[in-house]
Write a protein that holds these residues in place. Sequence first.
Motif, short mmCIF file in Angstrom:
data_model
loop_
_atom_site.label_atom_id
_atom_site.label_comp_id
_atom_site.label_asym_id
_atom_site.label_seq_id
_atom_site.Cartn_x
_atom_site.Cartn_y
_atom_site.Cartn_z
N LYS A 206 0.84 -1.19 0.00
CA LYS A 206 0.00 0.00 0.00
C LYS A 206 0.88 1.25 0.00
N LEU A 207 0.63 2.14 -0.95
CA LEU A 207 1.44 3.35 -1.09
C LEU A 207 0.61 4.58 -0.72
N GLU A 208 1.29 5.58 -0.20
CA GLU A 208 0.64 6.82 0.22
C GLU A 208 1.23 8.00 -0.55
N VAL A 209 0.38 9.00 -0.80
CA VAL A 209 0.84 10.21 -1.47
C VAL A 209 1.70 11.01 -0.50
N GLU A 210 2.88 11.37 -0.95
CA GLU A 210 3.87 12.03 -0.09
C GLU A 210 4.28 13.37 -0.70
N HIS A 211 4.34 14.41 0.13
CA HIS A 211 4.82 15.71 -0.32
C HIS A 211 6.34 15.76 -0.21
N ILE A 212 7.00 16.00 -1.31
CA ILE A 212 8.47 16.07 -1.30
C ILE A 212 8.92 17.24 -0.42
N GLN A 213 8.36 18.42 -0.66
CA GLN A 213 8.56 19.56 0.22
C GLN A 213 7.33 19.67 1.12
N PRO A 214 7.45 19.43 2.43
CA PRO A 214 6.28 19.39 3.30
C PRO A 214 5.45 20.67 3.21
N ARG A 215 4.15 20.52 3.31
CA ARG A 215 3.26 21.68 3.27
C ARG A 215 3.52 22.61 4.45
N SER A 216 3.95 22.04 5.59
CA SER A 216 4.24 22.88 6.76
C SER A 216 5.44 23.78 6.53
N LYS A 217 6.23 23.46 5.47
CA LYS A 217 7.40 24.29 5.16
C LYS A 217 7.29 24.93 3.79
N GLY A 218 6.05 25.19 3.38
CA GLY A 218 5.83 25.94 2.14
C GLY A 218 5.60 25.10 0.91
N ALA A 236 8.62 7.87 8.64
CA ALA A 236 10.01 8.20 8.99
C ALA A 236 10.39 9.60 8.50
N LYS A 237 9.88 9.99 7.35
CA LYS A 237 10.22 11.31 6.83
C LYS A 237 9.47 12.41 7.59
N GLY A 238 8.18 12.15 7.88
CA GLY A 238 7.41 13.15 8.60
C GLY A 238 7.35 14.46 7.84
N ASN A 239 7.66 15.56 8.53
CA ASN A 239 7.67 16.87 7.88
C ASN A 239 9.09 17.38 7.63
N GLN A 240 10.03 16.45 7.52
CA GLN A 240 11.41 16.84 7.22
C GLN A 240 11.52 17.29 5.75
N ASP A 241 12.45 18.15 5.49
CA ASP A 241 12.80 18.47 4.12
C ASP A 241 13.49 17.26 3.51
N ILE A 242 13.22 17.00 2.26
CA ILE A 242 13.76 15.79 1.63
C ILE A 242 15.29 15.80 1.61
N ARG A 243 15.90 16.97 1.58
CA ARG A 243 17.36 17.05 1.58
C ARG A 243 17.93 16.64 2.94
N ASP A 244 17.19 16.91 4.01
CA ASP A 244 17.62 16.46 5.33
C ASP A 244 17.36 14.97 5.51
N PHE A 245 16.23 14.49 4.96
CA PHE A 245 15.87 13.08 5.11
C PHE A 245 16.83 12.17 4.34
N LEU A 246 17.31 12.65 3.17
CA LEU A 246 18.20 11.84 2.33
C LEU A 246 19.60 12.42 2.26
N ASN A 247 20.06 13.04 3.34
CA ASN A 247 21.38 13.67 3.30
C ASN A 247 22.50 12.65 3.17
N LYS A 248 22.25 11.39 3.54
CA LYS A 248 23.26 10.35 3.40
C LYS A 248 23.10 9.53 2.12
N LYS A 249 22.11 9.88 1.31
CA LYS A 249 21.86 9.17 0.04
C LYS A 249 21.76 10.19 -1.10
N PRO A 250 22.88 10.80 -1.47
CA PRO A 250 22.81 11.88 -2.48
C PRO A 250 22.33 11.41 -3.84
N GLU A 251 22.68 10.19 -4.24
CA GLU A 251 22.25 9.70 -5.55
C GLU A 251 20.74 9.50 -5.59
#
Length: 430
Positions: A206-218, A236-251
């Motif tokens: 089951k997949l859920e629609v996810e905001h890449i840039q959280p709505r709480s951050k614009g 796990a991502k919550g309302n984090q910015d995707i760059r913070d969530f994937l900072n260890k996975k640049p590719e």
Amino acid sequence: MSNLVFVLDTKKQPLDPIPPGQARRLLNDGKAAVFRRYPFTIILKYAVPKRKTQPHQLKIDPGSKTTGLAIIQGNKVVWGAQLQHRGQQIKNDIESRRAIRRNRRNRKTRYRKPKFLNRIRCKGWLAPSLESRIENILTWVNRLRRFVPISGISQELVKFDTQKMQNLEISGVEYQQGELAGYEVREYLLEKWNRKCAYCGVADTKLEVEHIQPRSKGGSDRISNLTLACHGCNQAKGNQDIRDFLNKKPELLKRILAQAKQPLKDAASVNSTRWALFNKLNESGLPVEIGTGGRTKYNRTRLELAKTHWLDAACVGDIEALQLVTNQPLLIAAKGWGSRQMCTTNKYGFPVKHKTRCKTFFGFQTGDMVRAILPTGKFAGIHVGRLTVRESGVFEMRTAKGKISPVRHKYCKSIHCNDGYMYSFSTNVQ
């Protein structure tokens, strides 16, 4: 379970498809012969005086890259196929040719005035990459009508709303200035992200629609800011910015951001060709039934069928129940008839090598489907694929698993002459 076998009488009139076992008995008894390998068709050696056939419905699920085809007899799916288009290849070839011609023209016409733009496009003109999609479908509609007693056609007349895909909250005058209406964003996201979680790649969940840039951050609800995630990754991502969530996975971060900004090319191509295909099908003289994408999805979900192009085609229109007589669709890839170019050019557009005018070598030509038994070497074994011939007799073969080379002509046996398509069968049985 494989597809049923198409049958022609001695006058080449189509009869009802039969099971493979019955076709094998007719061939072994000498009462029939193989007429065509793909799709597998036999021809009887005797006439059928009172030819009685049941009605068959040809169902089509048009797509930008792949079109689903299915033949329904009553409530039985007796044949299925997935037709892969080559629109992107055509576009790339035209752009390459245009660049070479432009560079050459600029070098040789330095003092010539620009040519007046007098090219006029007729009404209903479509780009060659789009036109090829329609022609591929029509080719197979006409081909199947020669082998099966088709009594009607069903087409999914899908409509993509690019306005809603860009902004879910668009309405009023702003929406009226757009062009389309009524598209399901969730279904588009499933296609765009290949029905997998963008972060961990898990499928069949089951997949859920996810905001890449959280709505709480614009972040907005634009389609370019939406992706799909499984429940675990979404939490796990919550309302984090995707760059913070994937900072260890640049590719992975780079791939997701690039895929999110992909244009709505597939949706636009289907919008551009849907009515042109419908009008062409109407000219066939058969009754054409139309269905919506929502109805197709509802039928497939209600019948608990897998998400594939050929099963989507089987679910087009109004249906109560379906029985799968086959579960191994024929995979058809459009390859074209080759090029008329008589010489190859370098990157500057100058000829470097002239091609021979001979197309056939040792009884084979490029595009033929052959069965090769290679006794030794890296690719030792039995292979079935599409040939690329050379004057030396050392060929190449393209199979569903990749390229096989070298393939010498003495190991090849022709099974299907070139008709512009490559054929294989699904290895993943649904």
